[in-house]
Design a protein around this motif. Structure first.
Motif, PDB file in Angstrom:
ATOM      1  N   SER A 177      46.450  42.123  43.959  1.00  0.00           N
ATOM      2  CA  SER A 177      46.904  41.828  42.601  1.00  0.00           C
ATOM      3  C   SER A 177      47.262  40.359  42.477  1.00  0.00           C
ATOM      4  CB  SER A 177      48.127  42.678  42.254  1.00  0.00           C
ATOM      5  OG  SER A 177      47.788  44.037  42.230  1.00  0.00           O
ATOM      6  N   PRO A 179      44.329  33.946  37.072  1.00  0.00           N
ATOM      7  CA  PRO A 179      43.158  33.404  37.756  1.00  0.00           C
ATOM      8  C   PRO A 179      43.371  31.918  38.045  1.00  0.00           C
ATOM      9  CG  PRO A 179      42.702  33.616  35.436  1.00  0.00           C
ATOM     10  CD  PRO A 179      44.077  34.189  35.668  1.00  0.00           C
ATOM     11  N   GLU A 186      37.037  38.359  30.367  1.00  0.00           N
ATOM     12  CA  GLU A 186      37.724  39.624  30.133  1.00  0.00           C
ATOM     13  C   GLU A 186      36.998  40.374  29.022  1.00  0.00           C
ATOM     14  OE1 GLU A 186      41.876  38.844  29.461  1.00  0.00           O
ATOM     15  OE2 GLU A 186      42.100  37.872  31.422  1.00  0.00           O
ATOM     16  N   VAL A 235      37.541  42.678  34.250  1.00  0.00           N
ATOM     17  CA  VAL A 235      37.493  41.283  34.652  1.00  0.00           C
ATOM     18  C   VAL A 235      36.163  41.035  35.354  1.00  0.00           C
ATOM     19  CG1 VAL A 235      38.581  39.474  36.037  1.00  0.00           C
ATOM     20  CG2 VAL A 235      39.997  41.220  34.946  1.00  0.00           C
ATOM     21  N   HIS A 279      40.141  44.919  36.955  1.00  0.00           N
ATOM     22  CA  HIS A 279      40.723  45.015  35.615  1.00  0.00           C
ATOM     23  C   HIS A 279      42.015  44.220  35.565  1.00  0.00           C
ATOM     24  CE1 HIS A 279      38.017  48.494  35.620  1.00  0.00           C
ATOM     25  NE2 HIS A 279      37.949  48.291  34.312  1.00  0.00           N
ATOM     26  N   VAL A 280      42.433  43.865  34.353  1.00  0.00           N
ATOM     27  CA  VAL A 280      43.705  43.192  34.156  1.00  0.00           C
ATOM     28  C   VAL A 280      44.575  44.077  33.270  1.00  0.00           C
ATOM     29  CG1 VAL A 280      42.875  41.796  32.185  1.00  0.00           C
ATOM     30  CG2 VAL A 280      44.881  41.049  33.486  1.00  0.00           C
ATOM     31  N   TYR A 339      46.190  41.226  37.558  1.00  0.00           N
ATOM     32  CA  TYR A 339      44.750  41.245  37.779  1.00  0.00           C
ATOM     33  C   TYR A 339      44.530  42.092  39.018  1.00  0.00           C
ATOM     34  CZ  TYR A 339      44.123  37.629  34.296  1.00  0.00           C
ATOM     35  OH  TYR A 339      44.101  36.920  33.115  1.00  0.00           O
ATOM     36  N   ILE A 393      42.188  43.531  41.460  1.00  0.00           N
ATOM     37  CA  ILE A 393      40.848  43.113  41.863  1.00  0.00           C
ATOM     38  C   ILE A 393      40.414  43.852  43.130  1.00  0.00           C
ATOM     39  CG2 ILE A 393      39.419  41.128  42.470  1.00  0.00           C
ATOM     40  CD1 ILE A 393      40.593  40.995  39.600  1.00  0.00           C
TER      41      ILE A 393
END
Length: 145
Positions: free
Chosen positions: A81, A85, A93, A106, A117-118, A132, A134
Motif C-alpha cells: 500500500s 504515486p 485512475e 490504477v 486499485h486506489v 493505493y 497495488i
C-alpha cells in the motif's frame, strides 16, 4: 529516399502499442493475468507486501517509476500500500464497476498495465488519506544504493 524497412518489423518503442502476443512473450503467465487482464494476486502472498527496503517501485511490465518506498505504509490489507504515486502523471485512475463493486482502478500511465486499485476515506493516518493497493506482481523494486 524512402525507408525500406517494413513497419511491422520495427521494434515497438511505446509499450502501450504492444500486442497481446508481444505481452505474452515478455511476461510470465501470472504477470500477464494481473498486468494485462486486470487480475489480482492472492492477499498476503506478494513479495513486496511486507518489504521495508528503501528504493523505487517500478512497473514490472515497462520499468516506469511509479512509487517510492517513502510513500509505502502498512495497511494490513494483504497487498503493498502506498499513500501517493511518485507523480500524478505516472498513473491513470479509471472507474471500475466490476465484481459488483464501485472502485478506482490504477493503471501505469506508460504502458496501461493494471496495477491495482486506489481507495479513499478509509481513515488511514497518511498525508493523503488514500490507499493505493497495488499487486506485488505488478511491481519490481529497485533498491536505493
Amino acid at each position: 529516399m524512402t525507408d525500406s524497412t517494413p513497419e511491422s518489423t520495427a521494434p515497438a518503442t511505446n509499450p502501450a502499442t504492444l500486442t497481446d502476443e508481444e505481452w505474452k512473450q515478455r511476461l510470465t503467465p501470472a504477470e500477464y493475468r494481473v498486468l494485462r487482464q486486470a487480475g489480482t494476486e492472492a492477499p498476503f502472498t506478494g513479495e513486496y507486501t511486507d518489504t521495508k527496503t528503501v528504493g523505487v517501485y517500478r512497473c514490472r511490465a515497462c520499468d516506469a517509476e511509479l512509487f517510492r518506498s517513502e510513500q509505502k505504509f502498512e495497511s494490513h490489507c494483504g497487498w503493498p500500500s502506498f499513500f501517493s504515486p511518485l507523480a500524478g502523471d505516472k498513473i491513470i485512475e479509471v472507474e471500475d464497476n466490476s465484481l459488483g463493486m464501485k472502485r478506482v482502478e490504477v493503471l501505469c500511465a506508460n504502458c496501461r498495465s493494471h496495477l491495482g486499485h486506489v481507495f479513499a476515506g478509509e481513515g488511514y493516518d497518511t498525508p493523503t488519506d488514500l490507499r493505493y493497493c497495488i499487486n506485488s506482481i505488478s511491481l519490481k523494486l529497485e533498491p536505493a544504493e
